[in-house]
Design a protein around this motif. Structure first.
Motif, PDB file in Angstrom:
ATOM      1  N   ASN A 169     147.511  53.624 -65.810  1.00 39.42           N
ATOM      2  CA  ASN A 169     148.936  53.320 -65.957  1.00 39.42           C
ATOM      3  C   ASN A 169     149.560  52.757 -64.694  1.00 39.42           C
ATOM      4  N   MET A 170     148.768  52.412 -63.695  1.00 39.61           N
ATOM      5  CA  MET A 170     149.319  51.865 -62.458  1.00 39.61           C
ATOM      6  C   MET A 170     148.767  50.456 -62.241  1.00 39.61           C
ATOM      7  N   GLN A 171     149.664  49.518 -62.055  1.00 37.84           N
ATOM      8  CA  GLN A 171     149.293  48.126 -61.824  1.00 37.84           C
ATOM      9  C   GLN A 171     149.980  47.628 -60.564  1.00 37.84           C
ATOM     10  N   TRP A 172     149.235  46.830 -59.802  1.00 39.72           N
ATOM     11  CA  TRP A 172     149.818  46.254 -58.586  1.00 39.72           C
ATOM     12  C   TRP A 172     150.924  45.283 -58.947  1.00 39.72           C
ATOM     13  N   THR A 173     152.049  45.381 -58.243  1.00 42.89           N
ATOM     14  CA  THR A 173     153.129  44.404 -58.356  1.00 42.89           C
ATOM     15  C   THR A 173     153.235  43.650 -57.038  1.00 42.89           C
ATOM     16  N   SER A 174     153.949  42.554 -57.056  1.00 44.54           N
ATOM     17  CA  SER A 174     154.115  41.781 -55.821  1.00 44.54           C
ATOM     18  C   SER A 174     154.789  42.613 -54.740  1.00 44.54           C
ATOM     19  N   THR A 175     155.756  43.441 -55.149  1.00 43.62           N
ATOM     20  CA  THR A 175     156.467  44.265 -54.172  1.00 43.62           C
ATOM     21  C   THR A 175     155.555  45.314 -53.557  1.00 43.62           C
ATOM     22  N   SER A 176     154.789  46.031 -54.397  1.00 41.45           N
ATOM     23  CA  SER A 176     153.903  47.071 -53.861  1.00 41.45           C
ATOM     24  C   SER A 176     152.796  46.473 -53.005  1.00 41.45           C
ATOM     25  N   LEU A 177     152.228  45.339 -53.402  1.00 40.70           N
ATOM     26  CA  LEU A 177     151.212  44.686 -52.586  1.00 40.70           C
ATOM     27  C   LEU A 177     151.783  44.253 -51.239  1.00 40.70           C
ATOM     28  N   GLY A 178     152.988  43.695 -51.280  1.00 43.03           N
ATOM     29  CA  GLY A 178     153.618  43.251 -50.045  1.00 43.03           C
ATOM     30  C   GLY A 178     153.949  44.402 -49.112  1.00 43.03           C
ATOM     31  N   ASN A 179     154.431  45.513 -49.667  1.00 43.87           N
ATOM     32  CA  ASN A 179     154.790  46.653 -48.817  1.00 43.87           C
ATOM     33  C   ASN A 179     153.560  47.270 -48.162  1.00 43.87           C
ATOM     34  N   VAL A 180     152.476  47.430 -48.929  1.00 46.99           N
ATOM     35  CA  VAL A 180     151.254  47.976 -48.341  1.00 46.99           C
ATOM     36  C   VAL A 180     150.725  47.049 -47.252  1.00 46.99           C
ATOM     37  N   THR A 181     150.775  45.736 -47.505  1.00 47.30           N
ATOM     38  CA  THR A 181     150.286  44.773 -46.507  1.00 47.30           C
ATOM     39  C   THR A 181     151.105  44.847 -45.226  1.00 47.30           C
ATOM     40  N   VAL A 182     152.412  44.938 -45.349  1.00 49.77           N
ATOM     41  CA  VAL A 182     153.279  45.008 -44.174  1.00 49.77           C
ATOM     42  C   VAL A 182     153.010  46.281 -43.386  1.00 49.77           C
ATOM     43  N   LEU A 183     152.844  47.397 -44.080  1.00 48.76           N
ATOM     44  CA  LEU A 183     152.600  48.657 -43.384  1.00 48.76           C
ATOM     45  C   LEU A 183     151.271  48.636 -42.636  1.00 48.76           C
ATOM     46  N   LEU A 184     150.253  48.068 -43.240  1.00 43.64           N
ATOM     47  CA  LEU A 184     148.965  47.967 -42.554  1.00 43.64           C
ATOM     48  C   LEU A 184     149.051  47.027 -41.355  1.00 43.64           C
ATOM     49  N   LEU A 185     149.813  45.963 -41.518  1.00 40.18           N
ATOM     50  CA  LEU A 185     149.957  44.997 -40.428  1.00 40.18           C
ATOM     51  C   LEU A 185     150.696  45.615 -39.245  1.00 40.18           C
ATOM     52  N   ALA A 201     144.987  44.594 -43.723  1.00 45.81           N
ATOM     53  CA  ALA A 201     146.108  43.811 -44.237  1.00 45.81           C
ATOM     54  C   ALA A 201     145.630  42.490 -44.828  1.00 45.81           C
ATOM     55  N   TRP A 202     144.645  41.871 -44.180  1.00 38.50           N
ATOM     56  CA  TRP A 202     144.117  40.615 -44.719  1.00 38.50           C
ATOM     57  C   TRP A 202     143.425  40.836 -46.071  1.00 38.50           C
ATOM     58  N   GLU A 203     142.712  41.958 -46.217  1.00 35.59           N
ATOM     59  CA  GLU A 203     142.098  42.276 -47.509  1.00 35.59           C
ATOM     60  C   GLU A 203     143.156  42.491 -48.589  1.00 35.59           C
ATOM     61  N   MET A 204     144.309  43.054 -48.199  1.00 35.23           N
ATOM     62  CA  MET A 204     145.395  43.218 -49.173  1.00 35.23           C
ATOM     63  C   MET A 204     145.922  41.865 -49.636  1.00 35.23           C
ATOM     64  N   LEU A 205     145.941  40.875 -48.735  1.00 32.64           N
ATOM     65  CA  LEU A 205     146.390  39.535 -49.140  1.00 32.64           C
ATOM     66  C   LEU A 205     145.471  38.937 -50.192  1.00 32.64           C
ATOM     67  N   GLN A 206     144.196  39.264 -50.134  1.00 31.71           N
ATOM     68  CA  GLN A 206     143.265  38.740 -51.141  1.00 31.71           C
ATOM     69  C   GLN A 206     143.534  39.331 -52.523  1.00 31.71           C
ATOM     70  N   LEU A 207     144.123  40.548 -52.536  1.00 32.58           N
ATOM     71  CA  LEU A 207     144.407  41.186 -53.830  1.00 32.58           C
ATOM     72  C   LEU A 207     145.531  40.499 -54.591  1.00 32.58           C
ATOM     73  N   PHE A 208     146.356  39.719 -53.883  1.00 36.09           N
ATOM     74  CA  PHE A 208     147.418  38.995 -54.586  1.00 36.09           C
ATOM     75  C   PHE A 208     146.825  38.065 -55.634  1.00 36.09           C
ATOM     76  N   LYS A 209     145.815  37.313 -55.211  1.00 36.85           N
ATOM     77  CA  LYS A 209     145.209  36.366 -56.140  1.00 36.85           C
ATOM     78  C   LYS A 209     144.418  37.077 -57.227  1.00 36.85           C
ATOM     79  N   THR A 210     143.769  38.179 -56.856  1.00 39.07           N
ATOM     80  CA  THR A 210     142.986  38.941 -57.836  1.00 39.07           C
ATOM     81  C   THR A 210     143.865  39.488 -58.955  1.00 39.07           C
ATOM     82  N   ASN A 211     145.074  39.908 -58.605  1.00 32.86           N
ATOM     83  CA  ASN A 211     145.993  40.500 -59.588  1.00 32.86           C
ATOM     84  C   ASN A 211     147.052  39.516 -60.085  1.00 32.86           C
TER      85      ASN A 211
END
Length: 673
Positions: free
Chosen positions: A565-581, A589-599
């Motif tokens: 029941n949990m799906q990545w959204t643009s907001t959640s992906l962006g927030n996790v990436t910013v926090l890691l950065l 953080a770079w690996e999180m950027l790759q998940l944008f295209k995957t999802n």
């Protein structure tokens, strides 16, 4: 052995004055012939009177002072008095779960669903054990307990008397065998055996309590047989009177026409007040309110009187008997007047039934409600009605500091309703007073089961988060969780909002651990709120490092629950990436950027700008170029702007510039197409 004590007593009397000493020597009522002293100063007993009255008379005659001696009566202690005294010496452990789970540490709940599951499992285990013991009693005949504990032995569920006699009927009534009791009664009637009025009334009690159906056993695993569908539907249509059908109506037993209770009642050669009252209460309990009212009229025509329990049932049935508000109020007043005429003393349930019925009478019932409350106060009967906003302060003034015991089934609704009013009024002081009343004595029993307790503490905690400072909120948070309360998603959201208001965001990593432990990490809305609070502003390096650890943990949670029941959204992906950065985890953080295209998500321009700023601070030209290439693969409108920033702000080699120019040319061609 007694000589030293007597000599000491004489010395004390000499010091106290000559009156007491000479009184002792002369007798004075305490000694008949006094003491004789030998040359060795040895005192010998001659005669002693054990009468306390004589001693008191002697003192009164010598001193002129009378002191009443009250001998305390023997106190009968409760069976649990020792345990209660021991329990009063220790305080509740705020970090421990409920005491019922202490026997098995593996089954200590960590979440609210686990608390409910383990509680139901424990009750189911007890019921299963009872079922086995009562189904196969011959396997459990050996009693090894000394002294014997009857409640641990198999219950007698089958009758022992097989003859057709009154004793057999009484045994079947005692065992609550409805069908067997009716059959035995019919056999006695056919045989011409007289059945006393008391036994017949006991049979009526059994039939009216269970609605002429076999009662379900406490350890019964099979569901009860349902009523005839057409018959139930027809009766429900008569009962409904314009109100929506409820699930409880379909599950309850319906009073059938010409059932065994009515048949036996009509066959009884004589009937007294108990017979009529039992039938009336049974009809009301199982939905035949109109027939109950008609039977009450027959009772009055036979010059009999109803008891207080029958009047309570009739008053509670008023909403089903009348449709108009004025008619309902008039009928309640008429029943109360008849109680006064018949000299029936009302009790607590009488007034509670009246107040519950008046709640369904609209604004017409306001005046009568006040009169009933005054009458209850005059008779020193405590009310257990749901508090209202206008009178909640007066109610607390009346009950504060007092001890209460449950005497009405609706007692468990008081504290829940009162805390709801405190939450609506946003009155934290009123809530503190209410909670203090709850903790007085054994008033906590009035909270009801675990579900009702969670409602009460949830409202209390929500009010704390709204009105109190964060230090006070955290103090209550530690005191209530997990020993008394497992907060739901709304409770944790209120806590996060309180942290945000007081600027205590450094506590979020610890709160996230509690969210996981409480089983709310699979709720996407609360997870996204945690990410939003951590990524909204920049903080100190240490705090950003703690936030990045939490972000990685949240990433793993998304990975575990992505198929559910949990799906990545643009907001959640962006927030996790910013926090890691910000936490210095560039590779993560770079690996999180790759998940944008995957999802199938698109990163925002703010995220890419922050990535470029981080690459510039760390002099990482490769990262900046890869970021521009990534933006080109998404065909983002900001790609050209990112290209200009990298070309102007970074010190690039000729080879790096060439690769960027080729990328820019490729993106320009794709835009023209």
């Amino acid at each position: 052995m007694a000589a030293p004590g007597i000599r000491a007593c004489c010395r004390l009397l000499k010091r106290s004055g000559s009156v007491g000493f000479h009184c002792l020597l002369r007798g004075g009522g305490c000694w008949k012939e006094g003491l004789s002293f030998s040359s060795s100063n040895e005192a010998k007993w001659r005669n002693y009177s054990t009468s306390s009255t004589l001693c008191q008379d002697a003192v009164h005659q010598q001193t002129g002072f009378t002191e009443e001696i009250v001998i305390p009566r023997k106190k009968n202690w409760d069976k649990l008095a020792v345990l209660q005294a021991l329990a009063a010496t220790v305080n509740r452990d705020h970090t421990a779960a409920h005491y019922r789970f202490q026997d098995d540490p593996y089954l200590i709940p960590r979440t609210s669903p686990e608390f409910r599951l383990y509680s139901l499992s424990q009750e189911s285990g007890c019921n299963a054990a009872k079922y086995i013991i009562n189904t196969y009693p011959h396997l459990f005949q050996k009693d090894i307990a000394e002294p014997s504990i009857p409640c641990l032995m198999p219950e007698q569920l089958e009758p022992l008397i097989n003859e057709v006699c009154v004793a057999a009927l009484q045994e079947r009534i005692q065992l609550r065998k409805v069908k067997a009791s009716v059959d035995m009664y019919d056999q006695l009637v056919q045989a011409g055996t007289p059945v006393s009025l008391e036994v017949a009334n006991s049979l009526l009690d059994l039939l009216c309590v269970y609605g002429d159906k076999e009662p379900p056993r406490e350890d019964q695993l099979e569901p009860r047989e349902t009523e005839d569908k057409d018959e139930v539907t027809g009766v429900l249509q008569k009962m409904q009177r314009g109100r929506p059908r409820r699930v409880s109506d379909l599950l309850s037993i319906i009073w059938r026409e010409n059932n065994n209770a009515e048949r036996i009642f009509s066959l009884m050669p004589e009937r007294n007040e108990r017979s009529f009252c039992t039938m009336i209460r049974g009809m009301i309990k199982h939905g035949a309110c109109t027939k109950a009212m008609n039977l009450y009229t027959d009772l009055l025509n036979n010059r009999m009187k109803a008891d207080v329990h029958t009047f309570n049932a009739l008053i509670s049935a008023v909403p089903e008997l009348k449709e108009m508000y004025n008619d309902k109020v008039d009928l309640i007043v008429d029943l109360l007047k008849q109680m006064a005429e018949q000299k029936v003393q009302p009790n607590l349930l009488t007034f509670n039934s009246a107040m519950k019925s008046l709640r369904k009478c609209g604004s017409v019932a306001k005046g009568l409600s006040i009169q009933i409350l005054n009458e209850m106060k005059y008779l020193n009967i405590g009310a257990v009605t749901r508090p209202h906003t206008d009178i909640i302060f007066e109610v607390l003034d009346e009950i504060e500091g007092k001890h209460f015991e449950p005497r009405d089934p609706d007692d468990v609704n008081f504290f829940i309703s009162a805390m709801r009013l405190c939450l609506e009024l946003k009155d934290i002081e009123l809530a503190y007073r209410l909670h203090k009343t709850l903790e007085t004595g054994n008033n906590w029993v009035l909270l009801g089961d675990s579900y009702q307790q969670s409602i009460y503490y949830g409202r209390f905690f929500s009010l704390l988060c709204t009105m109190e400072s964060i230090d006070v909120v955290l103090k209550w948070y530690k005191a209530l969780i997990p020993s008394l309360y497992y907060p739901n998603v709304q409770g944790m959201r209120d806590l996060l909002q309180a942290l945000d208001t007081e600027n205590h965001l450094h506590l979020i990593p610890n709160i996230w651990k509690d969210i996981k432990q409480l089983g709310h990490s699979n709720k996407q809305d609360i997870v996204e709120e945690v990410l939003e609070l951590m990524s909204r502003d920049k903080h100190s390096p240490d705090l950003q490092a703690a936030f990045s650890e939490t972000a990685l943990d949240i990433k793993s949670v998304y990975k575990q629950n992505q198929l559910h029941n949990m799906q990545w959204t643009s907001t959640s992906l962006g927030n996790v990436t910013v926090l890691l950065l910000r936490g210095g985890r560039t590779q993560d953080a770079w690996e999180m950027l790759q998940l944008f295209k995957t999802n199938n998500r698109v990163p925002g321009k703010e995220l890419l700008d922050e990535f470029l700023d981080h690459a510039k601070e760390s002099n990482n030209n490769t990262l900046a170029i890869d970021l521009v290439k990534l933006a080109g693969t998404f065909s983002l409108p900001a790609t050209s702007e990112l290209f200009e920033r990298v070309m102007n702000e970074y010190q690039l080699t000729d080879e790096e510039k060439k690769s960027l120019e080729e990328l820019d040319a490729t993106s320009s061609d794709s835009d023209q197409e």
